[in-house]
Design an enzyme around this catalytic site. Sequence first.
Site, PDB file in Angstrom:
ATOM      1  N   CYS A  15       0.984  -1.230   0.018  1.00  0.00           N
ATOM      2  CA  CYS A  15      -0.129   0.080  -0.027  1.00  0.00           C
ATOM      3  C   CYS A  15       0.890   1.339   0.023  1.00  0.00           C
ATOM      4  CB  CYS A  15      -1.161   0.013   1.291  1.00  0.00           C
ATOM      5  SG  CYS A  15      -2.415  -1.343   1.077  1.00  0.00           S
TER       6      CYS A  15
HETATM    7  C1  BEZ Z   1       0.472  -4.707   1.917  1.00  0.00           C
HETATM    8  O1  BEZ Z   1       0.012  -3.415   1.427  1.00  0.00           O
HETATM    9  O2  BEZ Z   1       1.670  -5.071   1.816  1.00  0.00           O
HETATM   10  C2  BEZ Z   1      -0.227  -5.644   2.326  1.00  0.00           C
HETATM   11  C3  BEZ Z   1      -1.668  -5.074   2.854  1.00  0.00           C
HETATM   12  C4  BEZ Z   1      -2.599  -6.199   3.569  1.00  0.00           C
HETATM   13  C5  BEZ Z   1      -2.392  -7.527   3.328  1.00  0.00           C
HETATM   14  C6  BEZ Z   1      -1.196  -8.027   2.917  1.00  0.00           C
HETATM   15  C7  BEZ Z   1      -0.386  -6.983   2.212  1.00  0.00           C
END
Ligand code: BEZ
Length: 219
Positions: A45
């Site tokens: 994210c």
């Molecule tokens: C991420 O942004 O890395 C992420 C967010 C939620 C679950 C898995 C990965």
Amino acid sequence: MAIQLGDVAPDFTAPSTDGEIKFHQWLGDDWAVLFSHPKDFTPVCTTELGAVARLKPEFEKRGVKVIGLSVDGVSDHEAWSKDIEETQGAALNFPLVADKDREVANAYGMLHPNADTTATVRSVFVIDDQKKVRLSLTYPASTGRNFDEILRVVDSLKLTSNHAVATPANWQHGDDVIIAASLNDEQAKARFPDGWRAEKPYLRYVPDPSSARDGGARS
Ligand code: BEZ
């Protein structure tokens, strides 16, 4: 029922990093990209929000606003934005909706409980100037999205809204386009007096009409 293409994007009022957002009022007469991300302070994210912040001028060039959303609160969004600026070389320059009660996520079908019981998946909605949904995409949490692809789709949507054409696979602005299948040859002649390159009677290519008319400006 899931939101379908052509539906009016659901209106909502929610807190965001830019204060309270009344979504339809915020949209005004502009196009917009609304996208959800699963969770603040997570790696993929962080890279996605940095990527969108860097591409903001490209969205603006096309008359498209961007707005993100997750089920975290405004104070988390604000604290996390410092990490985004520090690691991604771009500060958050668009609103992030704080959808703690999941009202917006539910209205847009951004929660897929069989994939994740609490966080949203990576949804994208392209919304036009009539507030209609023109594209929806769903990516899993583990895969960061390609926001250049969203820009490419916006180019195609705007071009095909204004001209009787469709865009082929992997099309990029300026590439040849396909005459809409709804036009017979007689109708096509009226629209494209310079003719076309036919590979099949139903597969007729013409130059990108927006490139020809205005030297490359998108329409
Ligand atoms: C991420 O942004 O890395 C992420 C967010 C939620 C679950 C898995 C990965």
